[in-house]
Design a protein around this motif. Structure first.
Motif, PDB file in Angstrom:
ATOM      1  N   ARG A  65      -4.113   8.781  -2.273  1.00  0.00           N
ATOM      2  CA  ARG A  65      -2.833   9.271  -3.418  1.00  0.00           C
ATOM      3  C   ARG A  65      -3.181  10.211  -3.724  1.00  0.00           C
ATOM      4  O   ARG A  65      -2.616  10.878  -3.934  1.00  0.00           O
ATOM      5  N   LEU A  66      -4.292  10.595  -4.635  1.00  0.00           N
ATOM      6  CA  LEU A  66      -4.357  11.453  -5.246  1.00  0.00           C
ATOM      7  C   LEU A  66      -4.041  13.046  -4.362  1.00  0.00           C
ATOM      8  O   LEU A  66      -3.600  14.164  -4.371  1.00  0.00           O
ATOM      9  N   LEU A  67      -4.654  12.893  -2.967  1.00  0.00           N
ATOM     10  CA  LEU A  67      -5.200  13.942  -1.871  1.00  0.00           C
ATOM     11  C   LEU A  67      -4.081  14.154  -1.966  1.00  0.00           C
ATOM     12  O   LEU A  67      -3.510  15.312  -1.392  1.00  0.00           O
ATOM     13  N   VAL A 106       1.117  -1.244   0.243  1.00  0.00           N
ATOM     14  CA  VAL A 106      -0.037  -0.282  -0.460  1.00  0.00           C
ATOM     15  C   VAL A 106       0.925   1.218  -0.164  1.00  0.00           C
ATOM     16  O   VAL A 106       0.803   2.152  -0.911  1.00  0.00           O
ATOM     17  N   ALA A 107       1.769   1.373   0.821  1.00  0.00           N
ATOM     18  CA  ALA A 107       3.012   2.513   0.698  1.00  0.00           C
ATOM     19  C   ALA A 107       3.537   3.133  -0.469  1.00  0.00           C
ATOM     20  O   ALA A 107       3.569   4.062  -0.508  1.00  0.00           O
ATOM     21  N   ASP A 108       3.433   1.918  -1.245  1.00  0.00           N
ATOM     22  CA  ASP A 108       4.190   2.281  -2.617  1.00  0.00           C
ATOM     23  C   ASP A 108       3.012   2.835  -3.707  1.00  0.00           C
ATOM     24  O   ASP A 108       3.468   4.013  -4.325  1.00  0.00           O
ATOM     25  N   PHE A 109       2.294   1.868  -3.484  1.00  0.00           N
ATOM     26  CA  PHE A 109       1.191   3.018  -4.428  1.00  0.00           C
ATOM     27  C   PHE A 109       0.752   3.766  -3.840  1.00  0.00           C
ATOM     28  O   PHE A 109       0.074   4.736  -5.238  1.00  0.00           O
ATOM     29  N   LEU A 110       0.792   4.353  -2.890  1.00  0.00           N
ATOM     30  CA  LEU A 110       0.234   5.668  -2.269  1.00  0.00           C
ATOM     31  C   LEU A 110       1.811   6.512  -3.037  1.00  0.00           C
ATOM     32  O   LEU A 110       1.897   7.965  -2.994  1.00  0.00           O
ATOM     33  N   GLY A 111       2.558   6.007  -3.484  1.00  0.00           N
ATOM     34  CA  GLY A 111       4.087   7.192  -3.228  1.00  0.00           C
ATOM     35  C   GLY A 111       4.887   7.555  -2.671  1.00  0.00           C
ATOM     36  O   GLY A 111       5.539   7.793  -2.548  1.00  0.00           O
ATOM     37  N   VAL A 112       4.579   6.605  -0.698  1.00  0.00           N
ATOM     38  CA  VAL A 112       5.746   6.736   0.162  1.00  0.00           C
ATOM     39  C   VAL A 112       6.206   5.724   0.246  1.00  0.00           C
ATOM     40  O   VAL A 112       7.059   6.297   1.519  1.00  0.00           O
ATOM     41  N   GLY A 113       6.372   5.023  -0.072  1.00  0.00           N
ATOM     42  CA  GLY A 113       6.903   3.370  -0.085  1.00  0.00           C
ATOM     43  C   GLY A 113       8.810   4.287   0.851  1.00  0.00           C
ATOM     44  O   GLY A 113       9.295   3.929   1.280  1.00  0.00           O
ATOM     45  N   ALA A 114       9.425   4.666  -0.756  1.00  0.00           N
ATOM     46  CA  ALA A 114      10.690   5.171  -0.568  1.00  0.00           C
ATOM     47  C   ALA A 114      11.156   6.165   0.270  1.00  0.00           C
ATOM     48  O   ALA A 114      11.880   6.411   1.191  1.00  0.00           O
ATOM     49  N   THR A 115       9.624   6.851   1.109  1.00  0.00           N
ATOM     50  CA  THR A 115      10.721   7.989   2.086  1.00  0.00           C
ATOM     51  C   THR A 115       9.956   7.443   3.570  1.00  0.00           C
ATOM     52  O   THR A 115      11.605   7.398   4.246  1.00  0.00           O
ATOM     53  N   LEU A 116       9.187   6.890   3.388  1.00  0.00           N
ATOM     54  CA  LEU A 116       8.961   5.960   5.013  1.00  0.00           C
ATOM     55  C   LEU A 116      10.008   4.647   4.886  1.00  0.00           C
ATOM     56  O   LEU A 116      10.481   4.920   6.019  1.00  0.00           O
ATOM     57  N   ALA A 117      10.728   4.145   4.337  1.00  0.00           N
ATOM     58  CA  ALA A 117      12.267   3.241   4.345  1.00  0.00           C
ATOM     59  C   ALA A 117      13.030   4.118   4.772  1.00  0.00           C
ATOM     60  O   ALA A 117      13.751   3.984   5.650  1.00  0.00           O
ATOM     61  N   ALA A 118      13.563   5.720   3.482  1.00  0.00           N
ATOM     62  CA  ALA A 118      14.273   6.070   4.237  1.00  0.00           C
ATOM     63  C   ALA A 118      14.524   6.657   5.616  1.00  0.00           C
ATOM     64  O   ALA A 118      15.218   7.036   6.794  1.00  0.00           O
TER      65      ALA A 118
END
Length: 532
Positions: free
Chosen positions: A157-159, A85-97
């Motif tokens: 994800r859009l918002l 889900v985190a990758d779908f939302l586009g925040v996966g890489a940021t959360l991993a960092a």
């Protein structure tokens, strides 16, 4: 109120199908700041237009200009079930960092990945909560979410991306009542530019204006759904009156043309009699004959012009009258005698007897689709055993019954090898697919067209189904087809079970009872969740 400065400008837009036939031709559009709805018949090009505006599809011709960042919600979400889900939302890489930094790492690329988004997890969780998603959704995979939860996730994800322009294609599909209300609130409160394709009349009531895409051109109507419907009704009343007037004029001109020919014939008889009785010379006779023929030709020409004008007026008047598509669920020998047992679900304590009409309701994730699939024999029941005593047909939510890469007529024929080509074409024609339309690829059909095609395929079965299971059948339907589906199902004589979040649709069906799964999922069927 919307600004007059265009945020989206489109001129001469043309989009063609792979076979070269146009879906949009020479379309112009100027969309200013504010909230706008887009309606039109299935297949008119609404979803295609949104894909072009979002940069997801290249037009064949024309110019498109969009000012600002675009957020786009497609009608059909292409979601890999294994994707986090985190990758779908586009925040996966940021959360991993962030996790790596919190663990003590100080690599420069980790800080670059985070940028200014140190509060990304808090913002993301807050947005998921606003969309009614469970607190642990951020750490799940897409395959663990229901269709409605996935739609809510896509909106989140859009918002989170904070776009300037929001393009929504049927955003209330698959959503329960709470989810629909959240989308309605989003439309009302959106501060920038929004264009939404929807059949949800409650949602359309909340826009500033509505564009009707018909015949390749757009016509704008001020106000929400009620205002649009009233204006269209007034236009259609005037158009029908214009057709009646034009038909009467065509009849009058035909009568005048016949009378003119009678007059000419009488003149010729009078001239012939005068020639015999007066004995005029040949030169004088030729002169009189020539003058008479010239007069007759002019007389005919005048009446022919008047008749052509009347016919042209009639053609234009008829074009102004909407010939919206209707679909008919006409199933021979589907009647189920009252009291006949149709389905038994043991341990759940459930019997369906014909010709019951049942609504299957419950929040997203409560198991409506799972239950329908088990009743259709497509999945094992989660509890007890299912026994179906009559032929059954299941219309799935995803409409994936037909091969997307095959021409429509071929795809339907593959499901029914005993049906001849003419029988298949005849069935498709009754659902609005006539002539060359049956040769279009299933994957190129709009959502509403695919619903009609799937219904046609299911109902061609021999024997015809006496238990019809429908999973969110109003998703992707245009407004005319919605009305036609309600009318068609009203005449169906078999047992009917409909899973839907659309309360207006359920209210139109004349239901006998409701099965409410509640928040406890399928098990709720066995704990008094039936009410009549």
């Amino acid at each position: 109120m919307p600004s007059t400065h265009p945020v989206i400008s489109v001129s001469g837009l043309t989009v063609t199908w792979p076979d070269g036939s146009p879906t949009l031709r020479d379309l112009d559009l100027a969309l200013s700041r504010g909230r706008a709805g887009l309606v039109g018949a299935n297949g008119s090009g609404k979803s295609t237009l949104l894909r072009v505006l979002a940069g997801r599809q290249r037009p064949s011709a024309g110019h498109v200009s969009v000012h600002g960042e675009v957020g786009y919600l497609p009608q059909d979400l292409d979601a890999d079930p294994s994707r986090p889900v985190a990758d779908f939302l586009g925040v996966g890489a940021t959360l991993a960092a962030l996790r790596a930094i919190e663990a003590g790492r100080s690599d420069e690329h980790l800080f670059e990945a985070v940028g200014d988004d140190w509060d990304v997890e808090e913002r993301t969780r807050a947005e998921l909560e606003r969309q009614g998603l469970p607190s642990g959704a951020l750490h799940r995979r897409l395959g663990e979410l229901s269709g409605g939860e996935l739609t809510g996730l896509a909106i989140a994800r859009l918002l989170l991306a904070r776009p300037d322009v929001l393009l929504l294609d049927e955003p209330t599909n698959n959503l329960d009542r709470a989810g629909r209300e959240r989308v309605h609130d989003l439309v009302v409160t959106w501060p920038r530019t929004l264009l939404v394709v929807s059949h949800d009349r409650e949602l359309l009531e909340r826009v500033d204006r509505i564009a009707d895409l018909r015949g390749g051109s757009l016509r704008w109507y001020g106000g929400g759904w009620s205002s649009y419907a009233a204006q269209v009704a007034a236009e259609q009343e005037a158009a029908q009156q214009a057709v009646t007037t034009a038909r009467n004029e065509v009849r009058r001109q035909r009568r005048d043309a016949v009378e003119a020919e009678r007059t000419l014939a009488q003149r010729r008889r009078v001239a012939a009699t005068a020639e015999r009785t007066t004995g005029i010379g040949k030169a004088a006779r030729d002169y009189l004959v020539g003058r008479a023929e010239r007069s007759a030709a002019s007389y005919r020409h005048v009446h022919a012009d008047r008749l052509d004008t009347a016919r042209g007026d009639l053609e234009r008047a008829e074009q102004a009258v909407r010939d919206d598509l209707t679909i008919r669920v006409d199933l021979p020998q589907t009647a189920v005698p009252r009291g006949t047992r149709v389905l038994t679900h043991t341990e759940a304590g459930l019997d369906i007897v014909g010709p019951e009409r049942i609504a299957l309701v419950g929040p997203n994730g409560s198991g409506k689709t799972t239950l329908l699939r088990s009743w259709a024999g497509l999945a094992a029941p989660t509890r007890g055993e299912v026994h179906v005593h009559v032929p059954v047909a299941f219309l799935p939510q995803r409409l994936d019954v037909l091969d997307a890469d095959a021409p429509l007529a071929v795809a339907v024929a593959r499901r029914h090898p005993g049906a001849g080509p003419e029988q298949v074409r005849a069935r498709l024609a009754r659902f609005g697919f006539r002539g060359a339309v049956g040769d279009r690829l299933v994957g190129d059909l709009s959502g509403g067209e695919r619903l009609r095609a799937t219904l046609a395929a299911l109902l061609l079965a021999d024997p015809a189904p006496r238990l019809l299971l429908l999973d969110e059948p109003t998703n992707n339907l245009d407004l005319a087809s919605y009305d036609a589906l309600v009318t068609a199902l009203a005449g169906y004589r078999g047992a009917l079970v409909v899973a839907s979040h659309d309360q207006a649709f359920l209210g139109d069906l004349g239901l006998d009872r409701t099965i409410d799964l509640g928040a406890d999922g399928v098990d709720g069927v066995g704990r008094g969740s039936l009410d009549g």
